[in-house]
Structures are given as C-alpha cells and as structure tokens.
Design an enzyme around this catalytic site. Structure first.
Site, PDB file in Angstrom:
ATOM      1  N   CYS A  80     -11.402  -9.036  20.423  1.00 54.06           N
ATOM      2  CA  CYS A  80     -12.498  -9.819  20.994  1.00 54.06           C
ATOM      3  C   CYS A  80     -12.823 -11.018  20.090  1.00 54.06           C
ATOM      4  O   CYS A  80     -12.013 -11.928  19.980  1.00 54.06           O
ATOM      5  CB  CYS A  80     -13.706  -8.944  21.269  1.00 54.06           C
ATOM      6  SG  CYS A  80     -14.922  -9.729  22.371  1.00 54.06           S
ATOM      7  N   HIS A 185     -11.856  -4.882  24.704  1.00 54.83           N
ATOM      8  CA  HIS A 185     -12.116  -3.921  23.627  1.00 54.83           C
ATOM      9  C   HIS A 185     -11.299  -2.652  23.857  1.00 54.83           C
ATOM     10  O   HIS A 185     -11.688  -1.810  24.672  1.00 54.83           O
ATOM     11  CB  HIS A 185     -13.605  -3.561  23.588  1.00 54.83           C
ATOM     12  CG  HIS A 185     -14.482  -4.659  23.108  1.00 54.83           C
ATOM     13  ND1 HIS A 185     -14.793  -4.837  21.779  1.00 54.83           N
ATOM     14  CD2 HIS A 185     -15.108  -5.661  23.772  1.00 54.83           C
ATOM     15  CE1 HIS A 185     -15.580  -5.892  21.642  1.00 54.83           C
ATOM     16  NE2 HIS A 185     -15.784  -6.405  22.850  1.00 54.83           N
ATOM     17  N   GLU A 187     -11.120  -0.120  21.936  1.00 58.40           N
ATOM     18  CA  GLU A 187     -11.894   1.039  21.486  1.00 58.40           C
ATOM     19  C   GLU A 187     -12.905   1.493  22.536  1.00 58.40           C
ATOM     20  O   GLU A 187     -13.468   2.586  22.413  1.00 58.40           O
ATOM     21  CB  GLU A 187     -12.598   0.721  20.160  1.00 58.40           C
ATOM     22  CG  GLU A 187     -13.824  -0.156  20.247  1.00 58.40           C
ATOM     23  CD  GLU A 187     -13.543  -1.634  20.413  1.00 58.40           C
ATOM     24  OE1 GLU A 187     -14.505  -2.419  20.427  1.00 58.40           O
ATOM     25  OE2 GLU A 187     -12.347  -2.005  20.524  1.00 58.40           O
TER      26      GLU A 187
END
Length: 205
Positions: A80, A185, A187
């Site tokens: 990001c 993202h 994660e």
C-alpha cells in the site's frame, strides 16, 4: 528472518501476525542491525505519502534501506503506502519526492463515478506469471484502502504484475528485480493474501 519496518505508519502487527501464521521468522524493527541481517524486508504503510517520507527520514531509514535493497539486492515488498513510497513523486496533498527506486508517480485515482477512498474488496487482473502470485487465480479478490495509486507509463523500469479496475485500470502490483510492491493489503485479504506473503517469504533472490 523477515524484517517488517517500523516507521510508525504501517499496520505492522497485522503483517507480523500473518507471517507468524505462515511459520516464518519475522521481526518488527527499525534497528539497523535487524535490517542488515534480515533475508527480506517488508515496508507496510497506512497514511499519507508526506508523513511516510518524514518518518523514514526521522528514523534515518532511507540510507539503510537503500543499502540493503538497492545495493545488496535483498528481496523487498512494499505494501500500500509502502509501494507508493518507492516511487519518484506523489501528488498527495502537494508534490512530494519519494525514494525513487522505481520511475513511477503517485496520482489520485482518476474516477468521476467511484467514491474515494477506494475501500473494500476488488478483483485484480494478473497480467503475467510471477512468483509473487504463484497459486493465485486471475480475478481474485483483494482488500484495498487508498485514494492514490500509480498508473502505467511509457518509461517504467518495472514490470506490472497485476491491475485493478476502479473506474480506470490502475497498477495493483509491480516488480523491479528484487523489489516488489502491492497496492492492496495482503495481510487483510484472507487466504489469497496469505498466499502472496508466503510466496514472498519463500522467494530465493
């Protein structure tokens, strides 16, 4: 060991939890020794481009990162804002100079029909085979949270690995040799995001 750079602008705990779940050794740090002994480096990021560069300078991280990533060619993943910071410039709240590892410029998402920020799940289109997306099918959903992005340009010194359509196609992931960047993202992108992080951690460069 994977070093997750702590410059007070990344969701570092989420990234560490994901890598811990995958079973790889990792550490959240801005200590020069940790960065120098790491096999790979992740620069996550949430926040403004200007603040990101201010904090990298504040913690004297620019030179050590350049030495480890550019000179020693350690594998690197920008997530990001971390992807945007490796670009030349950003027009977010002014005009700001980045790390300039890739010749891209960060611009506001060009869409008159879509709301900003671009938050939530969206498909990515994988443009070429690449180890970062091994095992990821085309048009897989990833989680995004951003208002600025990079676009394809004629003189780019990186490969575009994937794109995302949000009013217009913007770059979702890139590679320049040992340097990788991804706009969504991983994660926060469930199993497909874990797969991307797994692919990065196991890369041999």
């Amino acid at each position: 060991m994977i070093c997750i750079i702590d410059y007070e602008l990344g969701n570092v705990i989420s990234v560490k939890n994901a890598i811990d779940k995958l079973g790889y050794a990792c550490k959240i740090s801005r200590d020069f020794k940790d960065i120098s002994i790491a096999q790979g480096i992740i620069l996550p990021g949430v926040g403004s481009f200007e603040k990101g560069m201010v904090n990298l300078k504040k913690y004297r991280l620019i030179d050590i990162l350049k030495n480890e990533v550019i000179m020693k060619r350690k594998k690197f993943l920008g997530i990001c804002l971390g992807l945007q910071l490796i670009c030349e410039t950003s027009e977010e709240f002014g005009n700001h100079v980045g790390l300039s590892w890739v010749n891209a410029n960060v611009k506001k998402i060009a869409s008159n029909k879509q709301r900003l920020p671009h938050v939530g799940w969206n498909k990515i289109k994988i443009l070429k085979e690449n180890p970062l997306f091994n095992g990821i099918s085309n048009e897989t959903m990833f989680y995004f949270n951003h208002s600025f992005c990079i676009y394809k340009n004629k003189n780019q010194n990186y490969d575009i690995l994937s794109e995302c359509d949000y009013g217009n196609n913007f770059v979702a992931a890139i590679q320049n040799k040992n340097i990788f960047g991804i706009q969504p993202h991983p994660e926060k992108s469930q199993n497909q995001g874990l797969k991307v992080l797994d692919n990065f951690c196991k890369l041999k460069i």
